[in-house]
Design an enzyme around this catalytic site. Structure first.
Site, PDB file in Angstrom:
ATOM      1  N   LYS A  96      16.182  -9.550  -1.280  1.00 35.02           N
ATOM      2  CA  LYS A  96      16.302  -8.789  -0.385  1.00 35.02           C
ATOM      3  C   LYS A  96      15.825  -8.938   0.468  1.00 35.02           C
ATOM      4  O   LYS A  96      14.268  -9.441   0.985  1.00 35.02           O
ATOM      5  CB  LYS A  96      14.621  -7.586  -1.217  1.00 35.02           C
ATOM      6  CG  LYS A  96      14.312  -6.832  -0.464  1.00 35.02           C
ATOM      7  CD  LYS A  96      13.721  -5.711  -1.765  1.00 35.02           C
ATOM      8  CE  LYS A  96      13.161  -4.193  -1.023  1.00 35.02           C
ATOM      9  NZ  LYS A  96      13.188  -4.517   0.166  1.00 35.02           N
TER      10      LYS A  96
ATOM     11  N   GLU B  87       0.375  -1.341  -0.492  1.00 37.98           N
ATOM     12  CA  GLU B  87       0.128  -0.037  -0.098  1.00 37.98           C
ATOM     13  C   GLU B  87       0.778   1.211   0.138  1.00 37.98           C
ATOM     14  O   GLU B  87       0.626   2.298  -0.925  1.00 37.98           O
ATOM     15  CB  GLU B  87      -0.816  -0.114   1.111  1.00 37.98           C
ATOM     16  CG  GLU B  87      -1.640   1.244   1.279  1.00 37.98           C
ATOM     17  CD  GLU B  87      -2.728   1.802  -0.102  1.00 37.98           C
ATOM     18  OE1 GLU B  87      -3.704   2.701   0.100  1.00 37.98           O
ATOM     19  OE2 GLU B  87      -2.851   0.544  -0.178  1.00 37.98           O
TER      20      GLU B  87
ATOM     21  N   GLU C 125      20.752 -10.687  -5.673  1.00 37.75           N
ATOM     22  CA  GLU C 125      20.160 -11.373  -4.266  1.00 37.75           C
ATOM     23  C   GLU C 125      19.460 -11.085  -3.867  1.00 37.75           C
ATOM     24  O   GLU C 125      18.261 -10.721  -4.543  1.00 37.75           O
ATOM     25  CB  GLU C 125      21.744 -10.640  -4.095  1.00 37.75           C
ATOM     26  CG  GLU C 125      21.363  -9.144  -3.827  1.00 37.75           C
ATOM     27  CD  GLU C 125      22.716  -8.920  -3.703  1.00 37.75           C
ATOM     28  OE1 GLU C 125      22.894  -8.882  -1.792  1.00 37.75           O
ATOM     29  OE2 GLU C 125      23.269  -7.932  -4.103  1.00 37.75           O
TER      30      GLU C 125
ATOM     31  N   CYS D 267     -14.453 -25.410  24.938  1.00 36.96           N
ATOM     32  CA  CYS D 267     -16.738 -25.814  25.751  1.00 36.96           C
ATOM     33  C   CYS D 267     -16.593 -26.647  26.983  1.00 36.96           C
ATOM     34  O   CYS D 267     -14.993 -27.607  26.596  1.00 36.96           O
ATOM     35  CB  CYS D 267     -17.387 -26.456  24.249  1.00 36.96           C
ATOM     36  SG  CYS D 267     -18.187 -27.049  24.691  1.00 36.96           S
TER      37      CYS D 267
END
Length: 671
Positions: A115, A34, A113, A426
């Site tokens: 990243k 983003e 290479e 439960c």
């Protein structure tokens, strides 16, 4: 103010806000994808109106200002970032720009290479001795993290070898391997500490501690990939040559560095790394492609904030933003109630994601999550998608709180949360349809009783029609009753009955695993079976006696003891034996008579094996007198680490336990 001017101002303000959160606060609110999108949008608008570019635009500098809590170090050579490409077309366009600028018709030699997804740092050596280290900061000024970097064992305090420059500034990435990340979060959950969203955040948080003693406890590591200051010495005139020289001086360098003599070779490298990404053992988010020749690098030069001779070719994002539409609660085999976020569907790493686990009530509280929130979703490899964080700055007004149930959403029984546990359960046991279904599915699974053809949909129908209440009821089924199920003809029904009959002949270890005792996995079940030999001996064992078994501590011992103390469980076991479930009498192995390096040793397997299956390895080790355990503890003698070994390897190293690889295991098996 013109509309485009207003748009530029808003974009710059937004990007600066997120740069501050990422670089300074180590608390990113949006995924990298983003941020990259916003930056591309700003670049495109500025390209339309170059007259509106301002000196303080995010396109004209690297990052945000450093924290004042640390001393500051000014970078004599600015630490620039790289431009990004996100697809093959963009990379080929970058390749063409480089060739055009060089006025060359011959292919450029590229050095490719990984990243790394960590924290960029610079480390200054004077006469081979480490004197200072700094974060990137804003590219001009970083934070002095010398004391913390000195604690990272991968980084030499003194270089060794010949022809070391008088002043050498090495640049690289500090990062946290997956195994270390899992261990840190496991410890944090146990002690109520901070749980990190991903390894990058954990590495940044670890490296930027004011107390270096905390950093020293974190298994950080480092790969170098470049140079800043170089005085009183020389380096090779190729990028690969420099990396090899760094390695010769004792600096760590990634072994995934390749020279590519064509754009197609670069694309092949990218695809191969993307394929291998889940097994690397540490996070990467793409590959870095650099012109190998330093002479050509100098010809190409720089733009405002990045070199023209390098680019980051990023993988499809593993994080994306979406909205939580609802939260539902699922009930598992042991009664654990797990909240699951129902999401607005979104593509993450090439997969459409519509659900994400929220783990438990504590995780919901930690996230501060509400229904309707905008969230960041992460999906890495085969990991179940999870909510990383809430985008609080974009919280809609109509969100509502998540209310954890006080009664089981399936059977209505009360729920309970035992002190010291994060899980709410439960209390209905086998009267709960959900627990019954999951327990039966586990019982018939391949690694348990191995009932061929008894799939999940058959179990669902058997429970819903009240044909089966306990595992023993399975062995009372007839072909006639099964024929009444959906999509179950007479032949298929008879095949299931035959499979149930065949499954009656099992092993003690498989039977124990099939019972579904809490915390008892395959390895623990095998250990219990080997230690006690008979069901009678196990059923009457005390908690102290149970703890003598490798891989069994107080928690597991208590679960096993309580299981056999429960009358209803003993009744079901009796019914199973009455229906004909059986296993061979135990074979007593005298380890003192076995001539093997594994005899009498407690061994743990971790990672994936390439030469044999895990089951074969366990069987061969057991035949040579080894006790194969499922987790690492002080009782462990040896850990065998395959590819992509995880937190077990990290714990073994922490405890100083001997670790061997698969090749050494195979050699010793034949010894």
């Amino acid at each position: 103010m013109e509309p485009i001017e207003q748009q530029l101002t808003e974009l710059r303000t937004t990007l600066r806000h997120h740069e501050y959160l990422y670089h300074v606060m180590d608390a990113p609110e949006i995924p990298d994808a983003e941020y990259d999108r916003l930056m591309r949008e700003l670049r495109e608008l500025e390209a339309q109106r170059p007259d509106l570019i301002t000196p303080d635009s995010p396109t004209q500098r690297v990052g945000a200002a450093p924290l004042t809590a640390f001393n500051q170090i000014r970078h004599e050579v600015p630490m620039l970032s790289l431009d990004n490409v996100f697809d093959e077309e963009s990379f080929l366009a970058f390749n063409k720009r480089v060739q055009d600028r060089l006025k060359s018709t011959e292919n450029v030699i590229w050095c490719c290479e990984l990243k790394l997804d960590g924290l960029a740092v610079s480390i200054l050596y004077e006469n081979g001795v480490l004197v200072s280290a700094a974060t990137r900061g804003d590219g001009t000024t970083g934070e002095d993290i010398t004391s913390n970097v000195r604690t990272i064992r991968a980084i030499p305090l003194k270089l060794h070898g010949d022809n070391i420059p008088a002043r050498l500034e090495v640049r690289g990435e500090v990062f946290l391997p997956q195994a270390g990340f899992e261990k840190i979060n496991e410890d944090a959950r146990r002690t109520g500490g901070k749980v990190f969203a991903n390894p990058r955040n954990a590495a940044a948080g670890s490296l930027r501690q004011l107390d270096p003693r905390i950093t020293a406890k974190r298994p950080l590591t480092f790969f170098c990939y470049g140079v800043g200051i170089l005085e009183g010495g020389e380096l090779p005139d190729t990028h690969l040559g420099r990396l090899l020289q760094f390695k010769a001086w004792g600096l760590p360098v990634s072994d995934r560095v390749t020279l590519c003599d064509s754009p197609q070779a670069v694309l092949d490298f990218y695809r191969n790394v993307e394929k291998d990404r889940p097994t690397l053992g540490f996070d990467i988010d793409g590959v870095v492609i650099k012109v190998n020749s330093l002479v050509l690098q100098e010809q190409l030069g720089f733009v405002a904030r990045a070199p023209r001779w390098a680019v980051a070719f990023k993988f499809p994002a593993q994080e994306q933003m979406t909205f939580v539409r609802d939260v539902e609660f699922q009930v598992g085999r042991t009664g654990a109630i797990t909240p699951v976020a129902r999401l607005e569907p979104v593509q993450v790493a090439g997969v459409l994601v519509s659900n994400a686990t929220l783990h438990n009530a504590d995780e919901i509280e930690r996230l501060g999550l509400r229904i309707g929130d905008k969230v960041v979703i992460r999906r890495a490899g085969d990991v179940i998608p999870q909510v990383v964080n809430v985008v609080l700055s974009e919280r809609p007004e109509e969100t509502r709180p998540i209310v954890f149930p006080t009664h089981c959403p399936v059977c209505g029984s009360d729920v309970e949360r035992v002190e010291g546990e994060a899980v709410t359960r439960c209390t209905g046991g086998l009267i709960c349809g959900a627990q019954r279904k999951e327990s039966l599915k586990h019982f018939v699974s391949r690694r348990a009783m191995d009932v061929d053809g008894m799939g999940d949909k058959i179990i669902d129908q058997l429970v819903e029609r009240e044909y089966v209440h306990t595992p023993a009821d399975l062995f009372r089924l007839t072909a006639g009753k099964l024929t009444g199920l959906d999509r179950m003809g007479p032949k298929s029904a008879q095949n299931v009955v035959n499979a149930l009959e065949k499954a009656k002949a099992t092993t003690f270890a498989r039977f124990l695993y099939a019972l579904g005792i809490r915390e008892v996995g395959e390895a623990t079940a095998a250990g219990l079976a080997a230690y006690f030999g008979t069901l009678e001996a196990l059923q009457t064992a005390t908690i102290d006696e149970l703890q003598k078994v490798p891989d069994v501590g107080i928690v597991v011992a208590t679960h096993v003891f309580n299981f056999f103390a429960e009358e209803s469980n003993r009744d079901v076991i009796g019914q199973l034996l009455a229906e004909g479930v059986h296993w061979p009498a135990p074979v007593v192995i005298n380890v003192q008579e076995i001539d093997s390096p594994f005899a009498g040793k407690t061994v743990v397997l971790t990672g994936s094996l390439s030469q044999m299956s895990r089951d074969d390895a366990k069987a061969r080790l057991a035949a040579l007198g080894a006790k194969v355990a499922g987790s690492v503890s002080k009782k462990t003698d040896l850990v065998i680490a395959g590819e992509a070994a995880g937190s077990k390897l990290a714990k073994a190293q922490e405890l100083g336990i001997t670790v061997i690889d698969e090749a050494e295991m195979i050699r010793l098996l034949g010894a």
